[in-house]
Design an enzyme around this catalytic site. Structure first.
Site: not given
Length: 527
Positions: A346, A351, A113, A63, A176, A392-393, A488, A302
Site C-alpha cells: 500500500e 491519501d 478504506s 490509497d 488498509t 480503494d477510493h 474521499h 520505520f
C-alpha cells in the site's frame, strides 16, 4: 505461444491488413505516431499469454488514487523528466488489462478504506469503519464481532502454505493493511489504549496484537490449520506496539513518550521472542542489513506513526526505506518459498496528501508507487505472477480549466496560444488542480511535509494567488467547501492487471470481485 493462438493472431493481423487494403488510409495517417503506437499496443495485447493460474500474486493499493490522481501523476512524472507529460504512462498503465471498480460500502455512497479493503481482501462488501467482518456487525460494538468474521486472501494464502507479506507507508495497523489480517469492530482500535473498556471486557483484541499474534489467532479460528505466520511486514505505526513508557522509546522517537499501549506490553519484544530467527528493524541501516537470502521473517516499523511522504523521506530522523526498496526486499525474501507468495503493498500517503490538500505530495507518492510496481514487474516472471494495481477510493480532486498542452500540472492555467495565466470572472488567476472541499490554499514555500498544513488556519474559498509560486512543494490548492480535512469521493477507480488471470479484469466490477480474481489465480479456496 500455442499454435492455435498463433493462427488467431496471424488471422487478425491479416484481416487488419485486408481491411486497410480494401479501405485505403492516407499514408500520413498510418505513419502517424499516435496511429502506430495504438496499433502496436493492440497487437501486443493479442500476444499476451492466456494462462489463468499464478504462482504469486502482488496487490498494489494506491490509497486514494482516483482517476484524476492517475492523470495528474502521469503528467507530473513526464514533466519532471523534461517532457510535456500528457503522452506518458505510469508503469502499471501499460498493463494489458483494465477495469473500473465501484467503491461504495454497504452503508455509504462515499466509502472509507476499512470497508473497501475488506471487500478486496475478503470478497464481500461491508460497512464503513469495520475490518475483516461482514455487514451484520455494529461498528464499535465488540459483542457483534463473533460469528461475523470473514477470511482474507492473505489468511488463505497462509493456510495454503504460501509465503505472505504486507507493506504500507501508513501505519501497519491502519485500515488498509489491517484488512489483510485483522478482525475489528472499529478501524481505530489500533492498540488497546484506543479501545473502550467494554470492548476489552468482551474479549476483543487490538489490531497491533492481532498482527504480532496472527499465527495463533488464525490457527485458533480454524481447526487443524498450521501456519508459520506473516513472513514480511514493513510499515509505520511503532507507537501501537510499545508501552506508554519512555524507557521503551526507539532511538529515533519523535515524541517524549513514543508508545501508546496502556497494558505494559512490548509487542516488538513479543514478536522477537516468537520468531527468534527473524529480523526486527526500525531504520534504514537495519533495513539494509536484512539478508534476503537467509531471512525467513522480517518486521520493520520505520516510524512512530505513518512513514514519511516520499518527498519528505530524507528528513526522517534515522532514515527509512522507500516504497520501492521495501517492495524489492519483500519479494527477495518471499520468493525463497518455492510454493509461491501473496504480497500486498500500500502507498498509504497518497491519501494523506489529498486529505491535507497537497497535490504535490499526493502525486509524488503516486509516482513512487509506479516505481515500486515497475520494480515488482521487473523482478518477477509475467508467466507466473499476477500483479494487480488499484485504489480503494478516490478524492474530490479535480483537473480543470483549459490549460495548453504541457502546461505545468501544478501551475496556473495558461491557455492555448497564450503566455500569461488565464483569469476567472473576477480577473484572478487559477490553478489546473483543485479540491471541492478541504482546508484551502496554503503557501508553505519549500515545505515537503503536507501535514504542516494542519497547523494553519482553514483558508478555503478563492484567494489571490497572483504572486504565489503554485509549483512549489508547499503550495496547497484552493478548496471550495471549508473542512478540517479534504474528503474521499465516490466515483469508480481503476484496476490494472498483468499476468495469469489478468484477462478477468475487464468492464465495470464490484470492488469485492478483486478477491475472486485473486482466488481464481491462486486456487486459495479449492486447496
Amino acid at each position: 505461444m500455442n499454435f492455435i493462438r498463433k493462427i488467431a493472431i496471424c488471422s487478425l493481423t491479416a484481416s487488419l491488413s485486408a481491411i486497410a487494403a480494401a479501405t485505403p488510409l492516407p499514408e500520413h495517417q498510418t505513419s502517424n505516431a499516435w496511429y502506430t503506437d495504438a496499433q502496436s499496443k493492440l497487437l501486443e495485447k493479442l500476444q499476451t499469454n492466456n494462462r489463468f493460474k499464478a504462482k504469486n500474486v502482488i496487490v498494489f493499493i494506491g490509497d486514494g488514487m482516483g482517476i484524476s490522481t492517475l492523470t495528474s501523476a502521469r503528467i507530473l512524472q513526464g514533466q519532471l523528466n523534461d517532457q510535456l507529460g500528457e503522452e506518458g504512462y505510469l508503469s502499471f498503465e501499460e498493463f494489458p488489462h483494465t477495469a473500473l471498480v465501484k467503491t461504495y460500502n454497504v452503508d455509504a455512497q462515499t466509502p472509507d478504506s476499512a470497508g473497501t479493503m475488506t471487500a478486496m481482501m475478503s470478497g464481500l462488501k461491508t460497512d464503513v469503519g469495520v475490518i475483516g467482518v461482514d455487514e451484520d456487525i455494529v461498528r464499535g460494538d465488540c459483542s457483534t464481532v463473533a460469528g461475523n468474521e470473514v477470511i482474507t486472501a492473505l489468511e488463505l494464502a497462509e493456510i495454503k502454505g504460501l509465503a505472505t507479506g504486507i507493506i504500507s507507508t501508513a501505519r501497519i495497523t491502519h485500515a488498509t493493511p489491517a484488512a489483510t489480517y485483522a478482525k475489528s469492530a472499529d478501524r481505530n482500535w489500533e492498540d488497546i489504549s484506543d479501545m473502550p473498556e467494554a470492548a476489552v471486557f468482551f474479549g476483543c483484541t487490538d489490531i497491533a496484537d492481532q498482527l504480532v499474534n496472527f499465527e495463533n489467532y488464525l490457527e485458533a479460528r480454524y481447526a487443524g490449520v498450521d501456519v508459520d505466520g506473516i513472513d514480511v511486514a514493513f510499515g509505520g505505526g511503532r507507537r501501537h506496539f510499545l508501552p506508554k513508557d519512555e524507557a521503551f522509546n526507539s532511538p529515533d522517537a519523535s515524541s517524549a513518550v513514543e508508545g501508546d499501549r496502556t497494558d505494559g506490553r512490548d509487542l516488538t519484544a513479543e514478536w522477537k521472542a516468537k520468531y527468534p530467527q527473524g529480523s526486527y528493524v526500525f531504520d534504514q541501516t537495519g533495513f539494509d542489513a536484512i539478508d534476503a537470502a537467509t531471512t525467513k521473517q522480517a518486521f520493520g516499523l520505520f516510524n512512530e506513526s505513518h512513514m514519511q511522504y516520499e518527498a519528505d523521506r530524507l528528513n526522517d530522523i534515522a532514515g527509512e526505506p522507500s516504497l520501492t526498496q521495501m517492495t524489492e526486499k519483500a519479494i527477495d525474501i518471499l520468493d525463497n518459498q518455492e510454493k509461491g507468495f501473496f504480497l500486498m503493498v500500500e502507498s498509504g500517503r497518497i491519501d494523506h496528501g489529498h486529505h491535507a490538500g497537497s497535490a504535490y505530495n499526493a502525486l509524488t507518492d503516486a509516482i513512487e508507487l509506479s516505481n515500486a510496481v515497475k520494480k515488482a514487474y521487473d523482478m518477477t516472471n509475467r508467466e507466473d505472477t499476477l500483479i494487480l494495481v488499484t485504489a480503494d477510493h478516490g478524492h474530490v480532486f479535480t483537473i480543470a480549466g483549459y490549460p495548453k498542452r504541457g502546461n505545468p500540472i501544478l501551475g496556473k492555467v495558461v491557455g492555448v496560444n497564450s503566455d500569461t495565466p488565464a483569469q476567472d470572472a473576477e480577473g484572478q488567476p487559477y490553478t489546473t488542480l483543485g479540491y471541492t472541499n478541504g482546508r484551502g490554499m496554503m503557501d508553505l514555500g519549500s515545505e515537503t511535509n503536507a501535514d504542516a498544513s494542519y497547523a494553519m488556519e482553514i483558508n478555503a474559498g478563492r484567494k489571490d494567488i497572483s504572486a504565489i509560486n503554485t509549483e512549489s512543494p508547499g503550495f496547497h490548492q484552493e478548496a471550495l467547501v471549508p473542512l478540517t480535512s479534504e474528503t474521499h469521493s465516490g466515483e469508480d477507480v481503476a484496476l490494472h492487471a498483468s499476468g495469469p488471470g489478468a484477462q478477468l479484469v475487464q468492464g465495470v466490477i464490484e470492488q469485492s470481485a478483486l478477491f475472486h480474481v485473486i482466488n481464481q489465480a491462486l486456487d486459495l479456496i479449492n486447496q
